[in-house]
Design a protein around this motif. Sequence first.
Motif, mmCIF file in Angstrom:
data_model
loop_
_atom_site.group_PDB
_atom_site.id
_atom_site.type_symbol
_atom_site.label_atom_id
_atom_site.label_comp_id
_atom_site.label_asym_id
_atom_site.label_seq_id
_atom_site.Cartn_x
_atom_site.Cartn_y
_atom_site.Cartn_z
ATOM 1 N N THR A 31 -48.112 13.341 -11.015
ATOM 2 C CA THR A 31 -49.194 13.863 -10.440
ATOM 3 C C THR A 31 -49.875 13.585 -9.491
ATOM 4 O O THR A 31 -48.544 13.136 -8.098
ATOM 5 C CB THR A 31 -49.690 12.977 -11.421
ATOM 6 N N PRO A 32 -50.562 13.708 -8.929
ATOM 7 C CA PRO A 32 -51.815 13.852 -7.833
ATOM 8 C C PRO A 32 -51.455 12.106 -7.205
ATOM 9 O O PRO A 32 -51.330 11.496 -6.251
ATOM 10 C CB PRO A 32 -52.885 14.695 -7.369
ATOM 11 N N ALA A 33 -51.844 11.000 -8.125
ATOM 12 C CA ALA A 33 -51.969 10.038 -7.293
ATOM 13 C C ALA A 33 -50.537 9.447 -7.554
ATOM 14 O O ALA A 33 -50.727 9.144 -6.752
ATOM 15 C CB ALA A 33 -52.445 9.431 -8.948
ATOM 16 N N MET A 34 -49.422 9.550 -8.194
ATOM 17 C CA MET A 34 -48.335 9.503 -8.078
ATOM 18 C C MET A 34 -47.766 9.641 -6.401
ATOM 19 O O MET A 34 -46.776 8.427 -5.500
ATOM 20 C CB MET A 34 -46.689 10.576 -8.868
ATOM 21 N N VAL A 35 -48.078 11.508 -6.084
ATOM 22 C CA VAL A 35 -47.553 11.711 -4.436
ATOM 23 C C VAL A 35 -48.195 10.403 -2.952
ATOM 24 O O VAL A 35 -47.935 10.361 -2.995
ATOM 25 C CB VAL A 35 -48.649 12.684 -4.394
ATOM 26 N N TYR A 36 -49.768 10.200 -3.555
ATOM 27 C CA TYR A 36 -50.774 9.467 -3.114
ATOM 28 C C TYR A 36 -49.451 7.908 -3.195
ATOM 29 O O TYR A 36 -49.586 7.485 -1.724
ATOM 30 C CB TYR A 36 -52.391 9.317 -3.312
ATOM 31 N N ARG A 43 -61.038 9.035 -10.657
ATOM 32 C CA ARG A 43 -62.329 7.347 -9.342
ATOM 33 C C ARG A 43 -61.018 6.922 -8.758
ATOM 34 O O ARG A 43 -61.337 6.377 -7.686
ATOM 35 C CB ARG A 43 -62.462 6.919 -10.590
ATOM 36 N N VAL A 44 -59.464 6.539 -9.220
ATOM 37 C CA VAL A 44 -58.633 5.556 -8.018
ATOM 38 C C VAL A 44 -58.922 6.580 -6.915
ATOM 39 O O VAL A 44 -58.264 5.752 -5.817
ATOM 40 C CB VAL A 44 -58.013 5.106 -8.771
ATOM 41 N N GLY A 45 -58.462 7.737 -6.908
ATOM 42 C CA GLY A 45 -57.835 8.406 -6.020
ATOM 43 C C GLY A 45 -58.665 8.836 -4.452
ATOM 44 O O GLY A 45 -57.534 8.488 -3.178
ATOM 45 N N SER A 46 -59.893 7.869 -4.487
ATOM 46 C CA SER A 46 -60.723 7.731 -3.891
ATOM 47 C C SER A 46 -60.601 6.570 -2.816
ATOM 48 O O SER A 46 -59.876 6.992 -1.563
ATOM 49 C CB SER A 46 -62.418 8.010 -4.283
#
Length: 323
Positions: A51-56, A271-274
């Motif tokens: 997921t995008p969050a996992m990349v971050y 939201r956490v992405g920010s």
Amino acid sequence: MPPLATYVHSIDPIIASVAGVHLWWYGLSYSLGFLNLFLWLRRRRAELSFTPAMVYDLTLLLSAGVLLGGRGVEVVFYEWPFYRQHLHLIPAYWLGGMATHGLLLGGLAGAWLFCRGYRRQFWPVMDVLCVPGAFILGVGRLGNFIDGQIVGSVTDVWWAVKFPDADGFRHPVVLYDGLKNLALIPVLIYLSGRASRPGTVAGVFFFLYAFLRIPVDVFREYPTTLLGLATGQSLNIAMSLAGVCLLLWSQRNGPRPLPRPAEQPTATAVRVGSARKAALGFLIGFSLVIPSDWTQDVPARYGKRHAGLAHSLFYPALASESR
């Protein structure tokens, strides 16, 4: 007698100064490396089922591990006689002091934490990380050269360099090592498309990085020793053997498993992405303040070449020593 053709190093190691805080070319190599890591993982996201969050998260953990590992190995193996008398300087990244082998160990630790948290197999993830790993190690060495640090032995070869803080003309060993690291990238990309056993690409990377560094470090002057050898050479041999062991282990395993389906992002994840973006931006920006000097060289070198607010404001005692 100087060689027939020479290069006198006169590059300013500072990109710019912001409110008295210096931004370094060497630090930029970390920033570029972390940004390249993020872009590489984002490009491979579908293949990895991230997921995008996992990349971050993987980028953040690996970047933080690189910074902590590089500093930790520098403190323990290279500069402990200095740091035991200046414990308050251990977190002073802006005064310099990072060890390449520590970058690798810290990156391994960051990747392990990610895999443990997301319940992913470790070595398939490590195989993907080898290409951005070789990139950051390559540009880091170019940053060392721009900063005029880590000089080789005295030589009369025509490509010898006269560095600012070293007597005589020297082998540009960091260029040797940097070009060697960048040359690993096409090899690793080639293997990534063909190796089906997890750990194979990582094993090749560890072995080639360390084994090929052994002849490079023959031309480097190490001020410290470990187990009767130059400290870097002892670590090179250990890492070469670890790479061989990993390769042998990988050949005993079956093909890599198919990736798990990626989880669908939720509103909470957005939201956490920010916060993740802010954290990644901080690490990329913070890396710019790291010079390639050894910390113990601060009194003799910092004041002479590039004293700044980050030095004199936070550590007035050493600032007075450097005058």
